[in-house]
Scaffold this motif. Structure first.
Motif, PDB file in Angstrom:
ATOM      1  N   GLN A  40      53.579 -25.683  -5.436  1.00  0.00           N
ATOM      2  CA  GLN A  40      52.541 -24.952  -4.722  1.00  0.00           C
ATOM      3  C   GLN A  40      51.243 -24.988  -5.521  1.00  0.00           C
ATOM      4  O   GLN A  40      51.256 -24.895  -6.746  1.00  0.00           O
ATOM      5  CB  GLN A  40      52.952 -23.496  -4.494  1.00  0.00           C
ATOM      6  N   VAL A  49      47.177 -23.427  -5.576  1.00  0.00           N
ATOM      7  CA  VAL A  49      46.233 -22.423  -5.088  1.00  0.00           C
ATOM      8  C   VAL A  49      44.866 -22.720  -5.686  1.00  0.00           C
ATOM      9  O   VAL A  49      44.752 -23.059  -6.868  1.00  0.00           O
ATOM     10  CB  VAL A  49      46.672 -20.994  -5.482  1.00  0.00           C
ATOM     11  N   CYS A  69      49.560 -26.234  -0.260  1.00  0.00           N
ATOM     12  CA  CYS A  69      48.255 -25.848  -0.800  1.00  0.00           C
ATOM     13  C   CYS A  69      47.705 -24.652  -0.052  1.00  0.00           C
ATOM     14  O   CYS A  69      47.726 -24.609   1.185  1.00  0.00           O
ATOM     15  CB  CYS A  69      47.271 -27.014  -0.690  1.00  0.00           C
ATOM     16  N   THR A  70      47.233 -23.681  -0.809  1.00  0.00           N
ATOM     17  CA  THR A  70      46.547 -22.522  -0.242  1.00  0.00           C
ATOM     18  C   THR A  70      45.136 -22.481  -0.796  1.00  0.00           C
ATOM     19  O   THR A  70      44.938 -22.542  -2.013  1.00  0.00           O
ATOM     20  CB  THR A  70      47.277 -21.212  -0.598  1.00  0.00           C
ATOM     21  N   GLU A 109      46.914 -24.037   3.910  1.00  0.00           N
ATOM     22  CA  GLU A 109      46.816 -22.648   4.358  1.00  0.00           C
ATOM     23  C   GLU A 109      45.468 -22.127   3.869  1.00  0.00           C
ATOM     24  O   GLU A 109      45.131 -22.269   2.699  1.00  0.00           O
ATOM     25  CB  GLU A 109      47.943 -21.815   3.750  1.00  0.00           C
ATOM     26  N   LEU A 148      43.051 -18.826   3.493  1.00  0.00           N
ATOM     27  CA  LEU A 148      42.999 -17.370   3.509  1.00  0.00           C
ATOM     28  C   LEU A 148      41.569 -16.925   3.205  1.00  0.00           C
ATOM     29  O   LEU A 148      40.973 -17.376   2.235  1.00  0.00           O
ATOM     30  CB  LEU A 148      43.949 -16.777   2.463  1.00  0.00           C
TER      31      LEU A 148
END
Length: 322
Positions: free
Chosen positions: A83, A85, A107-108, A129, A131
């Motif tokens: 993951q 970020v 990936c965020t 993603e 946010l």
């Protein structure tokens, strides 16, 4: 809103970046990125035609040089990272999303509310993603840091990370192979990752010149004060060159290799972008035209017989603005 630097009470101590790191990045990135072409031409200057070499980095995957740094950082991290970020309002988020998709990682991207829709849509297109958190990059960065800890994810930085700078520096190694002689290289300055990477690759063999909007002079202010300085951002190029302070790595390298800073007006940046479209049918974002603005406006005047290299670094823009 761009990758605006977070003012932290305790600044990170960053590992120094050297040409050997850039050479390692080139090996790591082999087959993963495009070796973008150069174009030898002349452009209109304040006193007539000016010979230049354009480095067409806007043709890079994702329309931004930042893919080089993101891919290098992920490849260097190994297979344990599942993951990713990152806090970003622009190209760094696009690059992280593309790099993660390429390597099969989640990936965020945490973006401030002011993030341009065009760039958010690009992040989505690569499966990230997205946010929204806060109204500033600092708030998004703080949330991303907490999120990365919570998820045990790798947190990327838009520009102040050794692997990111080294990856961007591969542009400089390409220029050594593509351009004869050792002409000066003009590079737009956002957080300092690209100008630092190229300067690291070229060392003192070639002059590297950072070009900044008058309303975002982070490198100029840091070199004048001999330390990072927080500034207020005011420029049409703030969506991609809007860091409020130079990265620690960027300033270290600028000092080490005597990187100069040249300031240009917003009018000069807008004129350069329009010129690229009108004369060459090249579409770049405002950051992508900033280095060229220095030549066209006379903020940088080449020496007799000199053909400077101008890096066109990104093309993530809304076509409707042209």
């Amino acid at each position: 809103m761009s990758e605006r630097a977070l003012v932290e009470p305790q600044h990170r101590t960053s590992r120094r970046v050297y040409r050997s790191d850039v050479r390692a990045a080139r090996k790591r990135l082999a087959g993963q990125i495009r070796k973008t072409p150069v174009f030898h031409t002349t452009v209109a200057g304040p006193h007539g035609p000016v010979p230049v070499t354009l480095k067409l980095e806007y043709l890079q995957h994702g329309g931004t040089f930042k893919v080089r740094g993101s891919l290098n950082a992920l490849l260097e991290s190994g297979t344990d990272t599942e993951q990713v970020v990152i806090a970003s309002g622009g190209n760094a988020g696009i690059a992280a999303a593309l790099a993660s998709a390429r390597l099969g990682k989640a990936c965020t991207v945490v973006v401030p509310e002011s993030a341009p829709h065009t760039k958010v849509a690009a992040m989505w297109s690569y499966g990230a993603e997205v946010l929204w958190h806060g109204t500033t990059y600092a708030e998004a960065y703080s949330y991303a840091t907490d999120l990365a800890t919570e998820r045990a994810a790798l947190q990327l930085h838009a520009y102040d990370l050794p692997a990111v700078v080294a990856g961007a520096g591969v542009v400089g190694l390409e220029l050594e192979e593509q351009v004869r002689g050792r002409p000066p290289v003009l590079v737009a300055v956002g957080g300092g990752g690209l100008v630092a990477g190229i300067a690291t690759a070229l060392g003192r063999r070639q002059q590297v010149i950072g070009v900044e909007p008058e309303g975002i002079p982070i490198l100029h202010a840091a070199l004048t004060a001999n330390r990072p300085v927080d500034i207020d951002v005011s420029s049409i190029a703030a969506d991609s060159l809007g860091a409020t302070r130079i990265g620690d790595i960027g300033l270290d390298i600028a000092r080490r290799y005597d990187v100069r800073s040249v300031l240009v007006t917003d009018d000069a940046i807008a004129t350069a972008r329009e010129y690229l479209w009108r004369e060459f049918r090249v579409v770049v974002e405002l950051a992508g035209a900033t280095a060229l603005a220095a030549v066209q406006s006379g903020a940088y005047i080449p020496a007799d017989g000199e053909r400077p290299v101008v890096v066109l670094c990104g093309a993530n823009t809304d076509l409707a603005v042209l």
